[in-house]
Design a protein around this motif. Structure first.
Motif, PDB file in Angstrom:
ATOM      1  N   ASN A  19       2.887  -8.926  -3.718  1.00 26.95           N
ATOM      2  CA  ASN A  19       1.443  -8.938  -3.865  1.00 26.95           C
ATOM      3  C   ASN A  19       0.833  -7.817  -3.031  1.00 26.95           C
ATOM      4  O   ASN A  19       1.398  -7.406  -2.014  1.00 26.95           O
ATOM      5  CB  ASN A  19       0.859 -10.283  -3.419  1.00 26.95           C
ATOM      6  CG  ASN A  19       1.343 -11.430  -4.289  1.00 26.95           C
ATOM      7  OD1 ASN A  19       1.553 -11.257  -5.488  1.00 26.95           O
ATOM      8  ND2 ASN A  19       1.514 -12.600  -3.693  1.00 26.95           N
ATOM      9  N   ALA A  20      -0.322  -7.324  -3.472  1.00 29.62           N
ATOM     10  CA  ALA A  20      -0.985  -6.240  -2.756  1.00 29.62           C
ATOM     11  C   ALA A  20      -2.484  -6.455  -2.738  1.00 29.62           C
ATOM     12  O   ALA A  20      -3.088  -6.816  -3.745  1.00 29.62           O
ATOM     13  CB  ALA A  20      -0.652  -4.895  -3.399  1.00 29.62           C
ATOM     14  N   LEU A  21      -3.086  -6.231  -1.569  1.00 26.43           N
ATOM     15  CA  LEU A  21      -4.537  -6.287  -1.398  1.00 26.43           C
ATOM     16  C   LEU A  21      -5.050  -4.867  -1.202  1.00 26.43           C
ATOM     17  O   LEU A  21      -4.570  -4.142  -0.316  1.00 26.43           O
ATOM     18  CB  LEU A  21      -4.889  -7.145  -0.172  1.00 26.43           C
ATOM     19  CG  LEU A  21      -6.312  -7.004   0.384  1.00 26.43           C
ATOM     20  CD1 LEU A  21      -7.343  -7.441  -0.653  1.00 26.43           C
ATOM     21  CD2 LEU A  21      -6.461  -7.810   1.677  1.00 26.43           C
ATOM     22  N   ILE A  22      -6.009  -4.463  -2.017  1.00 28.96           N
ATOM     23  CA  ILE A  22      -6.687  -3.181  -1.857  1.00 28.96           C
ATOM     24  C   ILE A  22      -8.124  -3.476  -1.466  1.00 28.96           C
ATOM     25  O   ILE A  22      -8.884  -4.042  -2.254  1.00 28.96           O
ATOM     26  CB  ILE A  22      -6.647  -2.345  -3.148  1.00 28.96           C
ATOM     27  CG1 ILE A  22      -5.206  -2.133  -3.618  1.00 28.96           C
ATOM     28  CG2 ILE A  22      -7.334  -0.993  -2.930  1.00 28.96           C
ATOM     29  CD1 ILE A  22      -5.097  -1.367  -4.928  1.00 28.96           C
ATOM     30  N   THR A  23      -8.485  -3.125  -0.243  1.00 27.69           N
ATOM     31  CA  THR A  23      -9.846  -3.387   0.211  1.00 27.69           C
ATOM     32  C   THR A  23     -10.791  -2.349  -0.382  1.00 27.69           C
ATOM     33  O   THR A  23     -10.374  -1.265  -0.789  1.00 27.69           O
ATOM     34  CB  THR A  23      -9.932  -3.342   1.745  1.00 27.69           C
ATOM     35  OG1 THR A  23      -9.691  -2.010   2.200  1.00 27.69           O
ATOM     36  CG2 THR A  23      -8.902  -4.287   2.365  1.00 27.69           C
ATOM     37  N   ASP A  24     -12.072  -2.686  -0.395  1.00 25.85           N
ATOM     38  CA  ASP A  24     -13.057  -1.769  -0.973  1.00 25.85           C
ATOM     39  C   ASP A  24     -13.178  -0.473  -0.179  1.00 25.85           C
ATOM     40  O   ASP A  24     -13.647   0.542  -0.715  1.00 25.85           O
ATOM     41  CB  ASP A  24     -14.429  -2.455  -1.059  1.00 25.85           C
ATOM     42  CG  ASP A  24     -14.458  -3.547  -2.116  1.00 25.85           C
ATOM     43  OD1 ASP A  24     -13.511  -3.601  -2.934  1.00 25.85           O
ATOM     44  OD2 ASP A  24     -15.413  -4.351  -2.124  1.00 25.85           O
ATOM     45  N   ASP A  25     -12.753  -0.500   1.091  1.00 24.95           N
ATOM     46  CA  ASP A  25     -12.814   0.730   1.876  1.00 24.95           C
ATOM     47  C   ASP A  25     -11.502   1.516   1.836  1.00 24.95           C
ATOM     48  O   ASP A  25     -11.321   2.490   2.559  1.00 24.95           O
ATOM     49  CB  ASP A  25     -13.219   0.445   3.322  1.00 24.95           C
ATOM     50  CG  ASP A  25     -12.199  -0.427   4.063  1.00 24.95           C
ATOM     51  OD1 ASP A  25     -11.149  -0.750   3.471  1.00 24.95           O
ATOM     52  OD2 ASP A  25     -12.460  -0.775   5.230  1.00 24.95           O
ATOM     53  N   GLY A  26     -10.559   1.069   0.971  1.00 24.75           N
ATOM     54  CA  GLY A  26      -9.367   1.880   0.725  1.00 24.75           C
ATOM     55  C   GLY A  26      -8.149   1.563   1.546  1.00 24.75           C
ATOM     56  O   GLY A  26      -7.200   2.353   1.572  1.00 24.75           O
ATOM     57  N   THR A  27      -8.090   0.417   2.218  1.00 27.88           N
ATOM     58  CA  THR A  27      -6.886   0.028   2.954  1.00 27.88           C
ATOM     59  C   THR A  27      -6.016  -0.856   2.066  1.00 27.88           C
ATOM     60  O   THR A  27      -6.526  -1.745   1.382  1.00 27.88           O
ATOM     61  CB  THR A  27      -7.245  -0.719   4.250  1.00 27.88           C
ATOM     62  OG1 THR A  27      -8.105   0.099   5.040  1.00 27.88           O
ATOM     63  CG2 THR A  27      -5.981  -1.025   5.056  1.00 27.88           C
ATOM     64  N   VAL A  28      -4.724  -0.617   2.083  1.00 28.37           N
ATOM     65  CA  VAL A  28      -3.786  -1.368   1.250  1.00 28.37           C
ATOM     66  C   VAL A  28      -2.879  -2.223   2.135  1.00 28.37           C
ATOM     67  O   VAL A  28      -2.359  -1.747   3.152  1.00 28.37           O
ATOM     68  CB  VAL A  28      -2.918  -0.417   0.397  1.00 28.37           C
ATOM     69  CG1 VAL A  28      -1.883  -1.206  -0.406  1.00 28.37           C
ATOM     70  CG2 VAL A  28      -3.796   0.413  -0.539  1.00 28.37           C
ATOM     71  N   TYR A  29      -2.711  -3.488   1.763  1.00 31.61           N
ATOM     72  CA  TYR A  29      -1.772  -4.402   2.411  1.00 31.61           C
ATOM     73  C   TYR A  29      -0.849  -4.928   1.317  1.00 31.61           C
ATOM     74  O   TYR A  29      -1.318  -5.451   0.303  1.00 31.61           O
ATOM     75  CB  TYR A  29      -2.503  -5.573   3.071  1.00 31.61           C
ATOM     76  CG  TYR A  29      -3.473  -5.169   4.154  1.00 31.61           C
ATOM     77  CD1 TYR A  29      -3.079  -5.144   5.492  1.00 31.61           C
ATOM     78  CD2 TYR A  29      -4.788  -4.820   3.835  1.00 31.61           C
ATOM     79  CE1 TYR A  29      -3.970  -4.766   6.495  1.00 31.61           C
ATOM     80  CE2 TYR A  29      -5.682  -4.452   4.830  1.00 31.61           C
ATOM     81  CZ  TYR A  29      -5.269  -4.423   6.156  1.00 31.61           C
ATOM     82  OH  TYR A  29      -6.157  -4.049   7.139  1.00 31.61           O
ATOM     83  N   ALA A  30       0.462  -4.811   1.508  1.00 30.69           N
ATOM     84  CA  ALA A  30       1.399  -5.228   0.460  1.00 30.69           C
ATOM     85  C   ALA A  30       2.646  -5.847   1.070  1.00 30.69           C
ATOM     86  O   ALA A  30       3.117  -5.431   2.131  1.00 30.69           O
ATOM     87  CB  ALA A  30       1.791  -4.030  -0.412  1.00 30.69           C
ATOM     88  N   GLY A  31       3.187  -6.847   0.376  1.00 33.05           N
ATOM     89  CA  GLY A  31       4.417  -7.474   0.832  1.00 33.05           C
ATOM     90  C   GLY A  31       4.797  -8.636  -0.051  1.00 33.05           C
ATOM     91  O   GLY A  31       4.045  -9.030  -0.952  1.00 33.05           O
ATOM     92  N   ALA A  32       5.955  -9.208   0.214  1.00 32.78           N
ATOM     93  CA  ALA A  32       6.413 -10.393  -0.511  1.00 32.78           C
ATOM     94  C   ALA A  32       5.831 -11.625   0.157  1.00 32.78           C
ATOM     95  O   ALA A  32       6.543 -12.508   0.654  1.00 32.78           O
ATOM     96  CB  ALA A  32       7.940 -10.445  -0.540  1.00 32.78           C
ATOM     97  N   VAL A  33       4.490 -11.660   0.181  1.00 33.96           N
ATOM     98  CA  VAL A  33       3.756 -12.739   0.832  1.00 33.96           C
ATOM     99  C   VAL A  33       2.629 -13.201  -0.084  1.00 33.96           C
ATOM    100  O   VAL A  33       2.289 -12.541  -1.057  1.00 33.96           O
ATOM    101  CB  VAL A  33       3.174 -12.281   2.191  1.00 33.96           C
ATOM    102  CG1 VAL A  33       4.288 -11.896   3.162  1.00 33.96           C
ATOM    103  CG2 VAL A  33       2.212 -11.112   2.003  1.00 33.96           C
ATOM    104  N   THR A  34       2.039 -14.336   0.258  1.00 33.84           N
ATOM    105  CA  THR A  34       0.979 -14.915  -0.558  1.00 33.84           C
ATOM    106  C   THR A  34      -0.339 -14.160  -0.393  1.00 33.84           C
ATOM    107  O   THR A  34      -0.510 -13.365   0.536  1.00 33.84           O
ATOM    108  CB  THR A  34       0.753 -16.382  -0.171  1.00 33.84           C
ATOM    109  OG1 THR A  34       0.323 -16.433   1.204  1.00 33.84           O
ATOM    110  CG2 THR A  34       2.038 -17.197  -0.333  1.00 33.84           C
TER     111      THR A  34
END
Length: 403
Positions: free
Chosen positions: A376-391
Protein backbone atom coordinates in the motif's frame (compact mmCIF):
# COMPACT_ATOMS: atom_id res chain seq x y z
CA UNK A 1 2.28 -36.76 9.47
CA UNK A 2 1.02 -34.29 12.04
CA UNK A 3 2.39 -30.77 12.13
CA UNK A 4 5.78 -30.54 13.77
CA UNK A 5 5.72 -28.17 16.72
CA UNK A 6 8.64 -25.82 16.98
CA UNK A 7 9.20 -22.83 19.22
CA UNK A 8 9.13 -19.43 17.58
CA UNK A 9 12.58 -18.41 16.49
CA UNK A 10 14.17 -15.58 18.37
CA UNK A 11 17.30 -13.77 17.38
CA UNK A 12 17.83 -11.22 20.11
CA UNK A 13 20.50 -12.58 22.46
CA UNK A 14 20.16 -16.09 21.13
CA UNK A 15 22.37 -17.96 18.76
CA UNK A 16 24.80 -16.14 16.53
CA UNK A 17 24.85 -19.44 14.65
CA UNK A 18 21.21 -18.91 13.70
CA UNK A 19 22.00 -15.43 12.38
CA UNK A 20 24.94 -16.80 10.42
CA UNK A 21 22.74 -19.53 9.00
CA UNK A 22 20.25 -17.00 7.72
CA UNK A 23 22.97 -14.86 6.21
CA UNK A 24 24.36 -17.89 4.43
CA UNK A 25 20.86 -18.73 3.22
CA UNK A 26 20.72 -15.43 1.38
CA UNK A 27 24.06 -16.12 -0.32
CA UNK A 28 23.46 -19.68 -1.50
CA UNK A 29 21.12 -18.66 -4.27
CA UNK A 30 20.79 -21.13 -7.11
CA UNK A 31 21.18 -18.94 -10.21
CA UNK A 32 18.35 -19.45 -12.62
CA UNK A 33 18.13 -16.47 -14.97
CA UNK A 34 19.18 -12.94 -15.60
CA UNK A 35 16.46 -10.40 -14.87
CA UNK A 36 16.78 -6.78 -15.87
CA UNK A 37 13.65 -5.18 -14.42
CA UNK A 38 13.35 -3.85 -10.90
CA UNK A 39 10.38 -5.15 -8.93
CA UNK A 40 11.55 -4.52 -5.40
CA UNK A 41 8.11 -4.40 -3.85
CA UNK A 42 6.98 -7.67 -5.36
CA UNK A 43 9.74 -9.92 -3.94
CA UNK A 44 7.34 -12.08 -2.90
CA UNK A 45 -0.10 -19.24 -7.99
CA UNK A 46 -3.80 -20.43 -6.54
CA UNK A 47 -1.88 -23.13 -4.72
CA UNK A 48 -0.04 -25.54 -6.95
CA UNK A 49 -0.79 -29.20 -6.72
CA UNK A 50 0.99 -30.67 -3.75
CA UNK A 51 -0.17 -33.79 -2.08
CA UNK A 52 0.77 -36.44 0.37
CA UNK A 53 1.90 -36.16 3.95
CA UNK A 54 5.26 -37.93 3.95
CA UNK A 55 6.59 -39.28 7.24
CA UNK A 56 9.90 -37.48 7.76
CA UNK A 57 12.19 -37.12 10.78
CA UNK A 58 11.26 -34.16 12.95
CA UNK A 59 13.34 -31.00 12.58
CA UNK A 60 13.28 -27.61 14.25
CA UNK A 61 12.89 -24.34 12.39
CA UNK A 62 16.54 -23.51 13.10
CA UNK A 63 17.65 -26.83 11.63
CA UNK A 64 15.51 -26.35 8.53
CA UNK A 65 16.86 -22.84 7.89
CA UNK A 66 20.37 -24.21 8.28
CA UNK A 67 19.50 -26.93 5.77
CA UNK A 68 18.50 -24.25 3.26
CA UNK A 69 21.74 -22.37 3.95
CA UNK A 70 23.84 -25.50 3.39
CA UNK A 71 22.07 -26.50 0.20
CA UNK A 72 24.67 -26.80 -2.54
CA UNK A 73 22.36 -27.35 -5.51
CA UNK A 74 23.88 -25.72 -8.60
CA UNK A 75 22.46 -27.95 -11.33
CA UNK A 76 18.77 -28.34 -12.02
CA UNK A 77 16.07 -28.24 -14.66
CA UNK A 78 12.33 -28.15 -14.40
CA UNK A 79 9.06 -26.32 -14.83
CA UNK A 80 7.91 -23.55 -12.51
CA UNK A 81 4.41 -22.16 -12.29
CA UNK A 82 4.01 -18.68 -10.86
CA UNK A 83 0.88 -16.64 -10.20
CA UNK A 84 0.54 -13.22 -8.64
CA UNK A 85 -2.74 -11.77 -7.42
CA UNK A 86 -2.08 -8.33 -5.97
CA UNK A 87 -5.68 -7.23 -6.48
CA UNK A 88 -4.69 -4.40 -8.81
CA UNK A 89 -7.52 -2.55 -10.53
CA UNK A 90 -8.24 -3.44 -14.16
CA UNK A 91 -7.01 -0.52 -16.25
CA UNK A 92 -7.74 -2.18 -19.57
CA UNK A 93 -4.07 -2.90 -20.27
CA UNK A 94 -2.92 0.62 -19.36
CA UNK A 95 -0.89 -0.67 -16.43
CA UNK A 96 1.18 -2.91 -18.73
CA UNK A 97 2.01 0.00 -20.98
CA UNK A 98 3.01 2.17 -18.03
CA UNK A 99 5.26 -0.53 -16.61
CA UNK A 100 6.89 -1.13 -19.99
CA UNK A 101 7.56 2.57 -20.37
CA UNK A 102 9.03 2.92 -16.92
CA UNK A 103 11.36 -0.02 -17.50
CA UNK A 104 12.71 1.52 -20.68
CA UNK A 105 11.34 -1.35 -22.70
CA UNK A 106 10.16 -1.61 -26.28
CA UNK A 107 7.85 1.04 -27.62
CA UNK A 108 6.39 1.11 -31.06
CA UNK A 109 7.51 3.62 -33.60
CA UNK A 110 10.92 2.63 -34.91
CA UNK A 111 14.17 0.79 -34.44
CA UNK A 112 15.40 3.44 -32.04
CA UNK A 113 12.70 2.53 -29.59
CA UNK A 114 14.36 -0.60 -28.22
CA UNK A 115 13.96 -4.33 -28.60
CA UNK A 116 10.95 -6.54 -27.95
CA UNK A 117 13.45 -9.05 -26.57
CA UNK A 118 14.85 -6.71 -23.90
CA UNK A 119 14.34 -8.55 -20.59
CA UNK A 120 13.87 -5.29 -18.67
CA UNK A 121 10.49 -4.89 -20.36
CA UNK A 122 9.58 -8.44 -21.34
CA UNK A 123 9.61 -9.82 -17.82
CA UNK A 124 7.43 -7.15 -16.24
CA UNK A 125 4.52 -9.45 -17.04
CA UNK A 126 5.59 -11.77 -14.23
CA UNK A 127 4.17 -9.36 -11.65
CA UNK A 128 0.59 -10.29 -12.51
CA UNK A 129 -1.40 -13.28 -13.69
CA UNK A 130 -0.31 -16.90 -14.05
CA UNK A 131 2.75 -17.96 -16.01
CA UNK A 132 4.66 -21.14 -16.81
CA UNK A 133 8.46 -21.04 -16.89
CA UNK A 134 11.02 -23.62 -17.91
CA UNK A 135 14.25 -23.19 -15.98
CA UNK A 136 17.70 -24.74 -16.12
CA UNK A 137 20.98 -24.03 -14.35
CA UNK A 138 24.49 -25.43 -14.51
CA UNK A 139 26.55 -23.50 -11.99
CA UNK A 140 26.89 -19.70 -11.68
CA UNK A 141 27.78 -19.12 -15.34
CA UNK A 142 25.04 -20.96 -17.21
CA UNK A 143 21.30 -20.46 -16.75
CA UNK A 144 18.25 -20.40 -18.94
CA UNK A 145 14.69 -19.28 -18.38
CA UNK A 146 11.90 -19.66 -20.92
CA UNK A 147 8.56 -17.90 -20.52
CA UNK A 148 5.88 -19.89 -22.30
CA UNK A 149 3.21 -17.75 -23.97
CA UNK A 150 0.31 -18.38 -26.32
CA UNK A 151 1.86 -19.73 -29.54
CA UNK A 152 5.15 -18.03 -28.59
CA UNK A 153 8.08 -18.26 -26.23
CA UNK A 154 10.52 -15.83 -24.68
CA UNK A 155 13.92 -17.18 -23.64
CA UNK A 156 16.66 -15.62 -21.55
CA UNK A 157 20.02 -17.40 -21.72
CA UNK A 158 23.16 -16.67 -19.72
CA UNK A 159 26.24 -18.53 -21.00
CA UNK A 160 29.55 -17.25 -19.69
CA UNK A 161 29.78 -13.55 -20.41
CA UNK A 162 26.98 -13.58 -22.96
CA UNK A 163 23.35 -12.84 -22.13
CA UNK A 164 20.78 -13.45 -24.87
CA UNK A 165 17.08 -12.63 -24.91
CA UNK A 166 14.94 -14.04 -27.74
CA UNK A 167 11.31 -13.25 -28.46
CA UNK A 168 9.92 -15.77 -30.93
CA UNK A 169 6.78 -13.74 -31.58
CA UNK A 170 8.66 -10.74 -33.00
CA UNK A 171 11.77 -12.72 -34.02
CA UNK A 172 13.91 -10.21 -32.14
CA UNK A 173 17.12 -10.85 -30.21
CA UNK A 174 18.66 -8.81 -27.41
CA UNK A 175 22.35 -9.35 -26.58
CA UNK A 176 24.51 -8.00 -23.79
CA UNK A 177 27.65 -9.04 -21.95
CA UNK A 178 28.53 -9.21 -18.27
CA UNK A 179 31.81 -8.71 -16.47
CA UNK A 180 33.22 -9.90 -13.18
CA UNK A 181 34.97 -13.01 -11.97
CA UNK A 182 31.84 -15.05 -11.51
CA UNK A 183 30.32 -13.73 -14.69
CA UNK A 184 26.84 -13.83 -13.21
CA UNK A 185 24.70 -10.88 -14.22
CA UNK A 186 22.57 -9.08 -11.71
CA UNK A 187 19.16 -10.64 -11.23
CA UNK A 188 16.45 -8.36 -9.92
CA UNK A 189 13.19 -10.29 -10.36
CA UNK A 190 12.73 -13.57 -8.47
CA UNK A 191 11.75 -16.50 -10.65
CA UNK A 192 12.00 -19.66 -8.53
CA UNK A 193 10.85 -20.70 -5.04
CA UNK A 194 14.40 -20.26 -3.74
CA UNK A 195 14.62 -16.71 -5.05
CA UNK A 196 11.47 -15.82 -3.11
CA UNK A 197 12.50 -17.81 -0.03
CA UNK A 198 15.84 -16.04 0.23
CA UNK A 199 14.06 -12.69 0.26
CA UNK A 200 11.68 -13.89 2.97
CA UNK A 201 14.55 -15.22 5.10
CA UNK A 202 16.18 -11.80 5.02
CA UNK A 203 13.15 -10.53 6.94
CA UNK A 204 13.56 -13.05 9.76
CA UNK A 205 14.38 -11.23 12.99
CA UNK A 206 12.93 -10.92 16.47
CA UNK A 207 9.69 -9.53 14.99
CA UNK A 208 9.13 -12.85 13.23
CA UNK A 209 7.70 -16.23 14.18
CA UNK A 210 9.22 -19.21 12.34
CA UNK A 211 7.91 -22.75 12.78
CA UNK A 212 7.88 -26.10 11.02
CA UNK A 213 4.31 -27.08 10.18
CA UNK A 214 4.29 -30.64 8.94
CA UNK A 215 5.27 -32.03 5.58
CA UNK A 216 4.10 -32.03 1.97
CA UNK A 217 4.97 -33.46 -1.41
CA UNK A 218 5.84 -31.04 -4.22
CA UNK A 219 6.75 -32.09 -7.76
CA UNK A 220 6.96 -35.68 -6.53
CA UNK A 221 9.49 -34.87 -3.79
CA UNK A 222 9.13 -35.04 0.00
CA UNK A 223 9.37 -31.66 1.69
CA UNK A 224 9.07 -29.89 5.03
CA UNK A 225 6.80 -26.86 5.42
CA UNK A 226 8.53 -23.82 6.93
CA UNK A 227 6.05 -21.12 8.04
CA UNK A 228 7.14 -17.51 8.56
CA UNK A 229 4.72 -15.05 10.18
CA UNK A 230 4.96 -11.46 11.41
CA UNK A 231 4.55 -11.07 15.16
CA UNK A 232 3.60 -7.41 14.73
CA UNK A 233 0.14 -6.13 13.93
CA UNK A 234 -0.29 -3.74 11.03
CA UNK A 235 1.42 -5.83 8.34
CA UNK A 236 -0.49 -6.92 5.24
CA UNK A 237 1.48 -10.18 5.25
CA UNK A 238 -0.39 -13.06 6.82
CA UNK A 239 2.13 -15.87 6.40
CA UNK A 240 4.87 -17.14 4.13
CA UNK A 241 5.08 -20.89 3.62
CA UNK A 242 8.16 -22.48 2.06
CA UNK A 243 8.23 -26.16 1.06
CA UNK A 244 11.84 -27.30 1.56
CA UNK A 245 13.12 -30.41 -0.20
CA UNK A 246 13.91 -32.93 2.54
CA UNK A 247 16.95 -34.30 0.71
CA UNK A 248 18.67 -31.27 -0.82
CA UNK A 249 17.39 -28.35 1.27
CA UNK A 250 16.24 -26.64 -1.93
CA UNK A 251 13.00 -24.62 -1.63
CA UNK A 252 10.45 -26.20 -3.97
CA UNK A 253 7.48 -23.93 -3.38
CA UNK A 254 6.80 -20.49 -1.94
CA UNK A 255 3.37 -19.18 -0.93
CA UNK A 256 2.55 -15.76 0.51
CA UNK A 257 -0.94 -15.30 1.91
CA UNK A 258 -2.26 -11.87 2.94
CA UNK A 259 -3.45 -10.94 6.40
CA UNK A 260 -6.83 -10.10 4.84
CA UNK A 261 -7.31 -13.76 3.86
CA UNK A 262 -8.36 -15.26 0.56
CA UNK A 263 -6.18 -16.62 -2.22
CA UNK A 264 -2.41 -16.35 -2.10
CA UNK A 265 -0.85 -13.08 -3.23
CA UNK A 266 2.03 -15.06 -4.70
CA UNK A 267 2.34 -18.81 -5.10
CA UNK A 268 5.34 -20.10 -7.02
CA UNK A 269 6.52 -23.66 -7.20
CA UNK A 270 8.02 -26.45 -9.24
CA UNK A 271 5.61 -28.76 -11.00
CA UNK A 272 8.56 -30.79 -12.29
CA UNK A 273 12.18 -30.72 -11.14
CA UNK A 274 15.38 -32.69 -11.71
CA UNK A 275 18.75 -32.10 -10.07
CA UNK A 276 20.68 -33.85 -12.85
CA UNK A 277 23.16 -31.85 -14.92
CA UNK A 278 21.36 -30.28 -17.91
CA UNK A 279 22.66 -31.03 -21.40
CA UNK A 280 25.27 -28.51 -22.49
CA UNK A 281 23.18 -27.76 -25.59
CA UNK A 282 20.48 -26.33 -23.32
CA UNK A 283 22.47 -23.10 -23.08
CA UNK A 284 23.51 -22.84 -26.74
CA UNK A 285 22.03 -19.93 -28.66
CA UNK A 286 22.57 -18.55 -32.16
CA UNK A 287 20.35 -15.75 -33.47
CA UNK A 288 17.89 -17.19 -36.02
CA UNK A 289 18.30 -16.16 -39.63
CA UNK A 290 16.55 -12.89 -40.32
CA UNK A 291 16.16 -11.95 -36.66
CA UNK A 292 16.69 -8.35 -35.62
CA UNK A 293 19.58 -8.24 -33.13
CA UNK A 294 19.92 -5.36 -30.67
CA UNK A 295 23.12 -4.95 -28.69
CA UNK A 296 22.55 -3.84 -25.10
CA UNK A 297 25.14 -1.04 -25.24
CA UNK A 298 23.64 0.31 -28.45
CA UNK A 299 20.11 0.20 -27.04
CA UNK A 300 21.19 2.26 -24.04
CA UNK A 301 22.52 4.98 -26.35
CA UNK A 302 19.52 4.99 -28.68
CA UNK A 303 17.38 8.16 -28.94
CA UNK A 304 14.69 8.20 -26.30
CA UNK A 305 16.52 5.72 -24.11
CA UNK A 306 18.70 8.15 -22.19
CA UNK A 307 15.95 9.72 -20.06
CA UNK A 308 13.36 7.27 -18.91
CA UNK A 309 10.56 7.52 -16.37
CA UNK A 310 12.55 5.36 -13.99
CA UNK A 311 15.43 7.86 -14.10
CA UNK A 312 13.12 10.56 -12.79
CA UNK A 313 11.82 8.20 -10.14
CA UNK A 314 15.37 7.35 -9.10
CA UNK A 315 16.08 11.05 -8.67
CA UNK A 316 13.05 11.45 -6.44
CA UNK A 317 14.08 8.47 -4.35
CA UNK A 318 17.58 9.81 -3.64
CA UNK A 319 16.13 11.07 -0.36
CA UNK A 320 14.51 7.73 0.50
CA UNK A 321 14.16 7.07 4.22
CA UNK A 322 13.06 3.92 6.01
CA UNK A 323 10.99 4.14 9.17
CA UNK A 324 9.70 1.42 11.47
CA UNK A 325 11.11 -2.06 11.89
CA UNK A 326 10.57 -5.62 10.83
CA UNK A 327 7.45 -6.33 8.83
CA UNK A 328 6.11 -2.84 9.55
CA UNK A 329 8.93 -1.08 7.73
CA UNK A 330 7.75 1.86 5.62
CA UNK A 331 9.71 3.62 2.90
CA UNK A 332 9.15 7.35 2.52
CA UNK A 333 10.44 10.03 0.18
CA UNK A 334 9.54 13.54 -0.91
CA UNK A 335 8.58 14.15 -4.55
CA UNK A 336 9.31 17.84 -4.18
CA UNK A 337 5.75 18.98 -3.68
CA UNK A 338 4.39 16.97 -6.60
CA UNK A 339 1.36 15.34 -5.05
CA UNK A 340 -1.41 13.61 -6.97
CA UNK A 341 -2.80 16.09 -9.52
CA UNK A 342 -6.29 17.35 -8.86
CA UNK A 343 -9.06 16.75 -11.37
CA UNK A 344 -8.84 20.39 -12.45
CA UNK A 345 -5.06 20.59 -12.71
CA UNK A 346 -4.62 17.15 -14.21
CA UNK A 347 -7.15 17.49 -16.99
CA UNK A 348 -9.12 14.57 -15.61
CA UNK A 349 -6.06 12.39 -14.95
CA UNK A 350 -5.98 13.32 -11.29
CA UNK A 351 -9.62 12.40 -10.83
CA UNK A 352 -9.09 9.15 -12.76
CA UNK A 353 -6.16 8.10 -10.59
CA UNK A 354 -7.85 9.30 -7.44
CA UNK A 355 -10.84 7.06 -8.14
CA UNK A 356 -8.62 4.04 -7.47
CA UNK A 357 -7.54 5.29 -4.05
CA UNK A 358 -9.00 6.12 -0.64
CA UNK A 359 -8.99 9.74 0.50
CA UNK A 360 -7.53 10.09 4.00
CA UNK A 361 -6.88 12.89 6.45
CA UNK A 362 -4.75 13.25 9.55
CA UNK A 363 -2.35 15.50 11.39
CA UNK A 364 -0.22 15.41 8.24
CA UNK A 365 -3.00 16.97 6.17
CA UNK A 366 -4.75 15.00 3.45
CA UNK A 367 -3.79 12.51 0.77
CA UNK A 368 -4.70 9.37 -1.15
CA UNK A 369 -3.95 5.75 -0.25
CA UNK A 370 -3.54 3.30 -3.14
CA UNK A 371 -4.05 -0.28 -2.04
CA UNK A 372 -3.14 -3.74 -3.26
CA UNK A 373 -3.47 -6.98 -1.32
CA UNK A 374 0.18 -6.64 -0.28
CA UNK A 375 1.80 -3.24 -0.87
CA UNK A 376 0.00 0.00 0.00
CA UNK A 377 1.11 3.57 -0.63
CA UNK A 378 0.01 6.95 0.72
CA UNK A 379 0.65 10.04 -1.40
CA UNK A 380 0.05 13.21 0.57
CA UNK A 381 -1.23 16.35 -1.12
CA UNK A 382 2.11 18.03 -0.47
CA UNK A 383 3.99 15.28 -2.33
CA UNK A 384 5.33 12.95 0.37
CA UNK A 385 5.07 9.22 -0.32
CA UNK A 386 4.80 6.47 2.32
CA UNK A 387 4.81 2.87 1.07
CA UNK A 388 5.12 -0.61 2.54
CA UNK A 389 3.51 -3.97 3.15
CA UNK A 390 1.38 -2.38 5.85
CA UNK A 391 -2.24 -1.36 6.33
CA UNK A 392 -3.77 1.99 5.44
CA UNK A 393 -4.00 2.90 9.11
CA UNK A 394 -0.29 2.18 9.57
CA UNK A 395 0.56 4.54 6.70
CA UNK A 396 -1.58 7.34 8.13
CA UNK A 397 -0.02 6.83 11.56
CA UNK A 398 3.48 7.03 10.07
CA UNK A 399 2.61 10.22 8.21
CA UNK A 400 1.18 11.77 11.38
CA UNK A 401 4.26 10.82 13.38
CA UNK A 402 6.51 12.51 10.81
CA UNK A 403 4.92 15.92 11.48
Amino acid sequence: MAPIDSDDMTTAGEGEDSRAGRRRATRYVVPVAVMGVAAATIGLVPALADSGDPDLPEVTAEQLIEKIAESDVEQLSGTVKISTDLGLPDLGGLESGLMSGMSGGPRTGGDEDGSAADPSAKLTGLVSGTHTLRVAADGPDRQKLSLLEDAAEYSLIHDGKDVWGYDSKSNEVYHSTVSGAAGQPEKEVPATPKDFADQALEAVDDTTSVTVDGTAQVAGRDAYRLVIKPKQSGSTVGAVTVAVDARTGMPLKFTLTPASGGAAVVDVGFTRVSFAKPDASTFDFTPPEGAKVTEGDEAAKAPGQGHRAEDGLAGEMDGLEVIGEGWNTIATFDTGGQGLPTAAAGGGLGGFLGSFGDQVKGDFGSGTVFKTRLVNALITDDGTVYAGAVTKDALVKAADAAQ
